[in-house]
Design an enzyme around this catalytic site. Structure first.
Site, PDB file in Angstrom:
ATOM      1  N   LYS A   1       0.880  -1.163   0.000  1.00  0.00           N
ATOM      2  CA  LYS A   1       0.000   0.000   0.000  1.00  0.00           C
ATOM      3  C   LYS A   1       0.924   1.221   0.000  1.00  0.00           C
ATOM      4  O   LYS A   1       1.614   1.490   0.987  1.00  0.00           O
ATOM      5  CB  LYS A   1      -0.909   0.007   1.226  1.00  0.00           C
ATOM      6  CG  LYS A   1      -1.818   1.239   1.261  1.00  0.00           C
ATOM      7  CD  LYS A   1      -2.478   1.423   2.605  1.00  0.00           C
ATOM      8  CE  LYS A   1      -3.165   2.778   2.648  1.00  0.00           C
ATOM      9  NZ  LYS A   1      -3.650   3.126   4.005  1.00  0.00           N
TER      10      LYS A   1
ATOM     11  N   GLY B   1      -8.420   9.097   9.716  1.00  0.00           N
ATOM     12  CA  GLY B   1      -8.821   9.153  11.120  1.00  0.00           C
ATOM     13  C   GLY B   1      -9.888  10.175  11.443  1.00  0.00           C
ATOM     14  O   GLY B   1     -10.269  10.321  12.613  1.00  0.00           O
TER      15      GLY B   1
ATOM     16  N   ALA C   1      -9.543   5.537   4.124  1.00  0.00           N
ATOM     17  CA  ALA C   1      -9.520   6.660   5.068  1.00  0.00           C
ATOM     18  C   ALA C   1     -10.813   7.446   5.094  1.00  0.00           C
ATOM     19  O   ALA C   1     -11.425   7.711   4.065  1.00  0.00           O
ATOM     20  CB  ALA C   1      -8.363   7.610   4.776  1.00  0.00           C
ATOM     21  N   GLY C   2     -11.244   7.793   6.312  1.00  0.00           N
ATOM     22  CA  GLY C   2     -12.373   8.682   6.499  1.00  0.00           C
ATOM     23  C   GLY C   2     -13.652   8.045   6.984  1.00  0.00           C
ATOM     24  O   GLY C   2     -14.553   8.731   7.469  1.00  0.00           O
TER      25      GLY C   2
ATOM     26  N   ASN D   1      -9.196   1.580   9.687  1.00  0.00           N
ATOM     27  CA  ASN D   1      -8.496   1.222  10.909  1.00  0.00           C
ATOM     28  C   ASN D   1      -9.112   1.928  12.111  1.00  0.00           C
ATOM     29  O   ASN D   1      -9.699   1.320  12.994  1.00  0.00           O
ATOM     30  CB  ASN D   1      -7.020   1.544  10.784  1.00  0.00           C
ATOM     31  CG  ASN D   1      -6.191   1.125  11.999  1.00  0.00           C
ATOM     32  OD1 ASN D   1      -5.026   1.441  12.093  1.00  0.00           O
ATOM     33  ND2 ASN D   1      -6.763   0.424  12.951  1.00  0.00           N
ATOM     34  N   THR D   2      -9.023   3.270  12.116  1.00  0.00           N
ATOM     35  CA  THR D   2      -9.476   4.048  13.265  1.00  0.00           C
ATOM     36  C   THR D   2     -10.940   3.808  13.596  1.00  0.00           C
ATOM     37  O   THR D   2     -11.316   3.746  14.771  1.00  0.00           O
ATOM     38  CB  THR D   2      -9.243   5.548  13.018  1.00  0.00           C
ATOM     39  OG1 THR D   2      -7.879   5.766  12.660  1.00  0.00           O
ATOM     40  CG2 THR D   2      -9.560   6.359  14.259  1.00  0.00           C
TER      41      THR D   2
END
Length: 261
Positions: A100, A161, A187-188, A209-210
């Site tokens: 990635k 995040g 992301a987001g 992830n977050t």
């Protein structure tokens, strides 16, 4: 075709939810959340994880024990040179062509440096990597990366995040309609409805992830995200009804007592 496998280069996956390994309170929570998510691909920050630590209690030990496909990432790199070097280190240590690609252009927003990402992607593709680049939601940038030979494109939905969800669905739809490789929102995403909405736009997968690791109950959120990704993909292929300004009766009026129709 809604139940076909996700193919990225020489790899094939049944789950369309990719997850990360950071920000969990402990390794056991990470282990349980990964299992609950049903994911097959887990990304690992090469510069932030000890790739030699693979014993009991290590995150790499958990991934190997669970049979996950490791997707090393170049998080923390701010130049194409550093990203390429980090990718090569990951290939040597983890014996995988997958990477990635992240080349960050701004420390505060963590937005990617698109020119540097293009530069690094070209070098890595020529070097035999299966490149999945993190990029802005710019259809032109995504097309350039595909033209360079990237195996997928990974446009952000919102800043890393942030949990803001898909900020520009129209760009994502354009990317999906023109892409000849898988589109993975990266992301987001903040909650399950964000994941379902992204999949309803037609993307092939989501990496998060977050949203899972930072939840009050990561394991339960992981389970919710699994269901949301599956529901969103089913909804996309089902074909939603058109939006209308006024109501349309869901039951026919013919034969109703008192009806003049």
């Amino acid at each position: 075709m809604s139940d076909d496998a996700l193919k990225i280069g020489e790899f094939s996956f049944s789950s369309r939810l990719f997850t990360g390994t950071g920000k969990y309170p402990d390794v056991e929570t990470a282990r349980a959340a990964l299992k609950a998510s049903g994911c097959e691909v887990v990304t690992v920050a090469v510069r932030r994880v000890d790739l030699k630590a693979r014993g009991e209690g290590s995150i790499l030990g958990v991934l190997q024990e669970g049979g996950y496909t490791i997707l090393p990432n170049t998080a923390g790199c701010y130049t194409a040179k550093d990203a390429v070097r980090t990718a090569r280190l990951a290939r040597e240590m983890l014996d995988t062509p997958l990477v990635k690609l992240e080349v960050i252009g701004d420390e505060k927003t963590l937005f990617p440096d698109v020119p540097a990402t293009l530069e690094a992607a070209e070098l890595l593709v020529k070097d035999g990597f299966t490149v999945l680049p993190y990029v802005t939601d710019d259809p032109v940038a995504c097309r350039r990366l595909e033209d360079l030979g990237c195996a997928a494109v990974m446009p952000l939905a919102a800043p890393i995040g942030s949990g803001l969800g898909v900020r520009n669905p129209f760009n994502v739809e354009i990317i999906v309609k023109h892409a000849g490789v898988p589109v993975i929102v990266d992301a987001g995403v903040g909650t399950a409805s964000d994941a379902a909405f992204a999949m309803e736009l037609g993307v092939d997968a989501i990496l998060m992830n977050t949203a899972i690791a930072g939840a009050k109950d990561p394991v339960r959120m992981a389970r919710a995200m699994k269901a949301a990704v599956e529901a969103g993909r089913d909804a996309f292929f089902s074909g939603r009804i058109p939006k209308k300004l006024f109501a349309t009766a869901s039951s026919p009026l013919e034969g109703v007592i008192g009806s003049t129709q």
